[in-house]
Write a protein that holds these residues in place. Structure first.
Motif, PDB file in Angstrom:
ATOM      1  N   ILE A   1     -10.869 -10.075  18.517  1.00 52.88           N
ATOM      2  CA  ILE A   1     -10.066  -9.033  18.679  1.00 52.88           C
ATOM      3  C   ILE A   1     -10.642  -7.603  18.589  1.00 52.88           C
ATOM      4  N   LEU A   2     -11.804  -7.442  18.230  1.00 47.74           N
ATOM      5  CA  LEU A   2     -12.512  -6.263  18.211  1.00 47.74           C
ATOM      6  C   LEU A   2     -13.288  -6.135  19.474  1.00 47.74           C
ATOM      7  N   ARG A   3     -13.409  -6.991  20.122  1.00 44.56           N
ATOM      8  CA  ARG A   3     -14.100  -7.408  21.470  1.00 44.56           C
ATOM      9  C   ARG A   3     -13.377  -6.668  22.524  1.00 44.56           C
ATOM     10  N   GLU A   4     -11.959  -6.764  22.484  1.00 40.23           N
ATOM     11  CA  GLU A   4     -11.195  -6.080  23.428  1.00 40.23           C
ATOM     12  C   GLU A   4     -10.644  -4.845  23.296  1.00 40.23           C
ATOM     13  N   GLY A   5     -11.330  -4.186  22.266  1.00 36.00           N
ATOM     14  CA  GLY A   5     -11.127  -2.654  22.251  1.00 36.00           C
ATOM     15  C   GLY A   5     -10.034  -2.021  21.511  1.00 36.00           C
ATOM     16  N   VAL A   6      -9.558  -2.824  20.450  1.00 33.19           N
ATOM     17  CA  VAL A   6      -8.198  -2.595  19.732  1.00 33.19           C
ATOM     18  C   VAL A   6      -8.124  -1.201  18.854  1.00 33.19           C
ATOM     19  N   ILE A   7      -9.448  -0.827  18.309  1.00 37.91           N
ATOM     20  CA  ILE A   7      -9.343   0.138  17.406  1.00 37.91           C
ATOM     21  C   ILE A   7      -8.630   1.668  17.768  1.00 37.91           C
ATOM     22  N   PRO A   8      -8.904   1.790  18.995  1.00 36.63           N
ATOM     23  CA  PRO A   8      -8.054   3.382  19.494  1.00 36.63           C
ATOM     24  C   PRO A   8      -6.634   2.975  19.387  1.00 36.63           C
ATOM     25  N   GLY A   9      -6.055   1.907  19.796  1.00 33.92           N
ATOM     26  CA  GLY A   9      -4.477   1.729  19.963  1.00 33.92           C
ATOM     27  C   GLY A   9      -4.201   1.388  18.575  1.00 33.92           C
ATOM     28  N   LEU A  10      -5.002   1.001  17.367  1.00 37.58           N
ATOM     29  CA  LEU A  10      -4.784   1.064  16.039  1.00 37.58           C
ATOM     30  C   LEU A  10      -4.565   2.370  15.516  1.00 37.58           C
TER      31      LEU A  10
END
Length: 381
Positions: free
Chosen positions: A274-283
């Motif tokens: 999940i982290l590999r796909e760059g989820v943090i900004p969206g979260l």
């Protein structure tokens, strides 16, 4: 014969013969007599007339409820595409916004596999069948019967090979059925995840199609088979992350719900994909701009995404962090400024993530790039 009777296949303008209650009642009685006839052509004509009469009239749907059983019986006629299509279209109109007719169609055997699902493929009537399943699946009592009828594999087949509208109707029907727990296991057996991911990749992330695909994925990843299928599918997790970033409010809620379910089921297994796909900004953005449920789920997923999980974040923790920073600068309207600063932080973070993804894409060789089987964007009517 009046102008309406000459055009039984579709809508027709009102005429002096049918635009009064008395005339409409007469037409209903005539259709009921014909549908009970032993003559094949009369039955087909009656089915077409019933379809016309029930296209926009709720009253006619009630008055023609007695036609359900004869129409279902027409599905038993062998080697007659016209008979099957006429009956299916009439049943479809009878079921629209009429719970009693929906129940009656099912109780009359309208969903028996040997009655019509086999003929649907033979006579290429999947579009009509799809519409009926969507309408009937809205009824709670029908859901387990539809699931047991063998209709779910047909719906998943339509997800792969149907037209844009047919795919949308199939997703909607599967979403309706997914609220019945036993139906989900049947859906999983048909392996719908690849088709759902393909639709997510090609449709607009803010569309109703994306919302329903994510809603179904959120339900399916509640099972180990669903989680495995999503992570095994090339670009599967990324497709959900993209909806989380760019979807409608409801779509983003389903997307973050799906990812949170995965991470909660096995943090060690799913955190990194999940982290590999760059989820943090969206979260981070969801914690400010999402629905109340999205905000809670985003905060929970951010907590699980840490290298070393700590105590859970409070609902306004991120906002409070920024608020504390600016409190030493200006004491007025701190909450508003905190939200603005957090939004700016999210924007910068998303831009950095985009550049990172672009750089990662540039170093991929052609053989590394997945070839999608869906090449055109889904267009919804």
């Amino acid at each position: 014969m009046d102008s309406c009777s000459q055009n039984l296949q579709g809508p027709c303008p009102s005429s002096p013969d049918t635009d009064t209650p008395r005339a409409a009642s007469s037409a209903v009685q005539r259709a009921l007599r014909l549908i009970q006839s032993d003559h094949f052509d009369s039955k087909v004509d009656a089915a077409k007339e019933i379809r016309r009469l029930t296209k926009t009239s709720r009253r006619c749907r009630r008055q023609l409820a007695q036609a359900v059983q004869p129409l279902v019986s027409m599905l038993l006629v062998l080697d007659s595409p016209e008979c099957h299509e006429s009956a299916l279209l009439a049943l479809l109109n009878l079921a629209v916004q009429d719970e009693k007719n929906k129940k009656s169609i099912v109780e009359s055997g309208g969903l028996r596999t040997d009655n019509w699902l086999s003929s649907v493929r033979e006579f290429k009537l999947t579009g009509v069948c799809n519409s009926i399943l969507l309408t009937l699946s809205a009824s709670t009592t029908n859901k387990p019967i539809i699931s047991a009828s063998g209709a779910i594999p047909l719906l998943v087949e339509i997800l792969r090979d149907g037209s844009s509208q047919a795919k949308f109707d199939a997703v909607m029907a599967l979403c309706n059925l997914s609220t019945h727990t036993d139906s989900l296991s049947i859906v999983l057996e048909t392996n719908p995840i690849p088709s759902l991911v393909c639709l997510l990749k090609t449709c607009k992330k803010s569309s109703k199609m994306a919302e329903k695909c994510c809603a179904l994925i959120e339900s399916l990843v509640g099972f180990d088979e669903g989680r495995t299928a999503l992570t095994s599918e090339e670009g599967g997790v990324l497709a959900v992350v993209e909806v989380l970033e760019n979807g409608s409010l409801q779509s983003r809620e389903h997307a973050v719900g799906a990812l949170l379910t995965m991470c909660q089921s096995d943090r060690g297994k799913y955190r990194e994909p999940i982290l590999r796909e760059g989820v943090i900004p969206g979260l981070l953005q969801l914690t400010v701009q999402g629905t109340p449920k999205s905000q809670i789920k985003a905060q929970a997923l951010l907590q699980l995404s840490r290298d070393t999980p700590r105590s859970e974040l409070q609902p306004d923790a991120l906002q409070n962090i920024v608020c504390n920073i600016i409190s030493h600068i200006d004491g007025d309207d701190q909450s508003s400024k905190a939200k603005k600063m957090l939004a700016e932080m999210v924007q910068v973070s998303m831009e950095q993530s985009l550049r990172h993804l672009q750089q990662r894409a540039m170093v991929c060789t052609p053989s590394d790039l997945p070839i999608s089987s869906c090449t055109s964007e889904v267009s919804l009517k």
